[in-house]
Design an enzyme around this catalytic site. Structure first.
Site, PDB file in Angstrom:
ATOM      1  N   ASP A  12       9.035  -1.404   4.642  1.00 36.74           N
ATOM      2  CA  ASP A  12       7.853  -2.082   5.167  1.00 36.74           C
ATOM      3  C   ASP A  12       8.215  -2.909   6.403  1.00 36.74           C
ATOM      4  O   ASP A  12       9.079  -3.780   6.330  1.00 36.74           O
ATOM      5  CB  ASP A  12       7.272  -2.994   4.075  1.00 36.74           C
ATOM      6  N   GLN A  13       7.562  -2.593   7.515  1.00 36.70           N
ATOM      7  CA  GLN A  13       7.671  -3.418   8.713  1.00 36.70           C
ATOM      8  C   GLN A  13       9.057  -3.326   9.357  1.00 36.70           C
ATOM      9  O   GLN A  13       9.568  -4.299   9.870  1.00 36.70           O
ATOM     10  CB  GLN A  13       7.311  -4.885   8.389  1.00 36.70           C
ATOM     11  N   CYS A  52      -0.206  -2.551   7.191  1.00 37.22           N
ATOM     12  CA  CYS A  52       0.303  -1.923   5.969  1.00 37.22           C
ATOM     13  C   CYS A  52      -0.642  -0.870   5.377  1.00 37.22           C
ATOM     14  O   CYS A  52      -0.298   0.309   5.298  1.00 37.22           O
ATOM     15  CB  CYS A  52       0.594  -2.991   4.923  1.00 37.22           C
ATOM     16  N   HIS A 102       0.083  -0.220  -1.309  1.00 30.69           N
ATOM     17  CA  HIS A 102      -1.067  -1.007  -0.861  1.00 30.69           C
ATOM     18  C   HIS A 102      -2.367  -0.206  -0.946  1.00 30.69           C
ATOM     19  O   HIS A 102      -3.144  -0.139   0.004  1.00 30.69           O
ATOM     20  CB  HIS A 102      -0.853  -1.523   0.567  1.00 30.69           C
ATOM     21  N   HIS A 290       5.198   0.612   9.652  1.00 34.10           N
ATOM     22  CA  HIS A 290       4.991   0.080  11.003  1.00 34.10           C
ATOM     23  C   HIS A 290       6.187  -0.797  11.327  1.00 34.10           C
ATOM     24  O   HIS A 290       7.120  -0.913  10.514  1.00 34.10           O
ATOM     25  CB  HIS A 290       3.682  -0.722  11.104  1.00 34.10           C
TER      26      HIS A 290
END
Length: 502
Positions: A12-13, A52, A102, A290
């Site tokens: 994530d991220q 997300c 998510h 992302h």
């Protein structure tokens, strides 16, 4: 045909600029480096949407947010949209998720046969933005700069507790798959929440970056009045005026972020060790939803099309694809058709509505010239934004803002907007025509507003009176685990052992 087992690692991220050809050499990530050596590596991977939930729904379905209608972190992912889990399960796979995806709405499976953990974020409509109230900050869930000012060391946090659980359950599942109770091929998705902020790391990983030469951004803060209009909106949404960031805070936040990449590497290593110990073969994918701006230009987190936010690492280790570097721009919406291609599963029935393209040909030396598309219609935006990455060019368009055109080969930090340069008028006109052919921004805006308004009504209604949450509740069948009196002890001990005894 024999279908391969598939193991997907999603993080994530994770800023894709840190993976120009596998992980940069100064990151302490031995497991990811080993995986990169045997993978097709995509230097210019992009998210479908730099947030997300929209990015993940697009990754799973191969469709942009305008098609899935997952515009933001509180938009429902409807059950009728096929995902790679549906396609593979329909073809005979057992599909399992450990970790974050998510999902918003009452469907918390989306094709997965089994979920091993709950999600880390809420499944309801409470985080819905509202284009009717431009500039409104919703303090209880909007990002602010507290993750930067509070960065540092901790031995446990909300997110560490979650990712420790994700890795534990995934490792346990790998061992269980080796027992061979189910003859079907498997697809296991292991999805972590790190290195997503808050920027807090365990001491052992923090210490790895004590002398790191990359603790300050390459592009320093740009004054608010010199930022483009959307960056100004991000600054406002992040409540930047309430915080006074120092260089020391920036360094600590970036150090913790890098440390958490090393933490993830250990967690991924735990799962890979179980896979190797049980002698199971699997096609392996590594991807992020992302990126993170990490202080570049003074921006943090995501929510924009600049490279730090929009670029993601993508690596595929599969027999059908040669290890090596691919520089053509690709997207995480390409993952769904890639998985189906690798598994020999047809997507013909839905391909007319699917934006993603298989990456397998690129891993076999073929070329791709089609543009990569991105969309953003969530917090910090006041109207939908769209982007095309086409060759060396990136073209961004929003009805509220001046066009942006960047030459990423000559200007990798996107400091010079060429949209007003007469020498690039032809390039601008060509990319604008491609963008206008793909997107009707007025219609896109109307659809987002309808979705937001409906969700605000539903959320407020369901919060009045008794509330039944949509959050996934993992089922633990305690009476079917370990040893119980309806089982034969000898059979249990033999069947649950890998490898079997003589």
């Amino acid at each position: 045909m024999s279908r391969p087992n598939i193991l997907i690692f999603m993080v994530d991220q994770l800023n894709g600029t840190l993976f120009p050809d596998g992980p940069v050499d100064w990151l302490h990530v031995p497991n990811l480096r080993k995986l990169a050596a045997r993978s097709t590596r995509f230097a210019n991977g992009y998210t479908a949407s730099p947030l997300c939930a929209p990015g993940r729904a697009s990754f799973m379905s191969g469709q942009l947010p305008s098609a899935t209608q997952v515009y933001d972190n509180a938009a429902e992912f409807t059950s009728s949209v096929p995902t790679y889990a549906h396609h593979l399960r329909r073809a005979g796979y057992q599909t399992c998720l450990s970790g974050k995806m998510h999902f918003v709405g009452p469907d918390q499976m989306h094709g997965f046969e089994e979920r091993l953990t709950t999600d880390i974020y809420p499944a309801d409509f409470g985080w819905t933005p509202d284009y009717r109230k431009p500039g409104e900050r919703i303090d209880w869930w909007y990002h602010n700069m507290g993750s930067v000012t509070g960065a540092g060391v901790a031995e446990i946090s909300n997110q560490m507790e979650y990712d420790d659980e994700v890795a534990y359950n995934a490792t346990r599942k790998v061992y269980d798959l080796a027992r061979g109770h189910d003859a079907r091929p498997w697809c296991l998705t292991v999805s972590f929440t790190h290195p997503h902020d808050p920027y807090v790391a365990r001491q052992k990983y923090w210490d790895l970056y004590e002398d790191c030469a990359h603790l300050m951004p390459e592009v320093g803060p740009i004054p608010y009045e010199e930022q483009d209009p959307h960056s100004q909106r991000i600054f406002d949404a992040n409540d930047w005026r309430s915080f006074d960031l120092t260089d020391a805070m920036v360094q600590r936040a970036r150090r913790a972020y890098f440390a958490n990449i090393s933490y993830l590497d250990d967690k991924i290593g735990e799962v890979l060790t179980a896979l190797e110990a049980t002698q199971q073969e699997a096609t392996i994918l590594f991807v992020s939803d992302h990126g993170d701006m990490l202080g570049e230009r003074g921006l943090w987190y995501k929510m924009c099309f600049y490279e730090g936010s929009a670029r993601v690492p993508i690596m595929v280790s599969a027999p059908q694809m040669a290890p090596g570097l691919v520089t053509a721009p690709v997207s995480n919406i390409d993952i769904c058709p890639t998985l189906c291609d690798l598994a020999g599963v047809s997507m013909d029935e839905v391909m007319p509505w699917t934006t993603g393209e298989s990456l397998v040909p690129l891993g076999q030396g073929q070329e791709r010239t089609s543009p990569v598309a991105m969309e953003y219609a969530a917090e910090a935006s006041y109207a939908p934004m769209v982007s095309l990455r086409y060759g060396r060019w990136k073209y961004n368009r929003c009805a509220l803002d001046p066009d942006q055109l960047f030459d990423l080969e000559a200007d990798p930090h996107e400091l010079t907007n060429l949209a007003g340069d007469p020498a690039q008028a032809g390039t601008l006109a060509s990319l604008r025509a491609k963008s206008e052919a793909r997107w009707d921004l007025a219609r896109f805006d109307a659809e987002v507003r309808i979705s937001q308004a409906r969700r605000w009504v539903v959320y407020e209604a369901l919060r009045n009176g008794d509330y039944y949450p949509w959050d996934y509740q993992p089922l633990q069948k305690a009476s079917e685990r370990y040893m119980r009196n309806h089982m034969d002890l000898n059979t249990v001990e033999e069947n649950q052992r890998f490898p079997r005894g003589d």
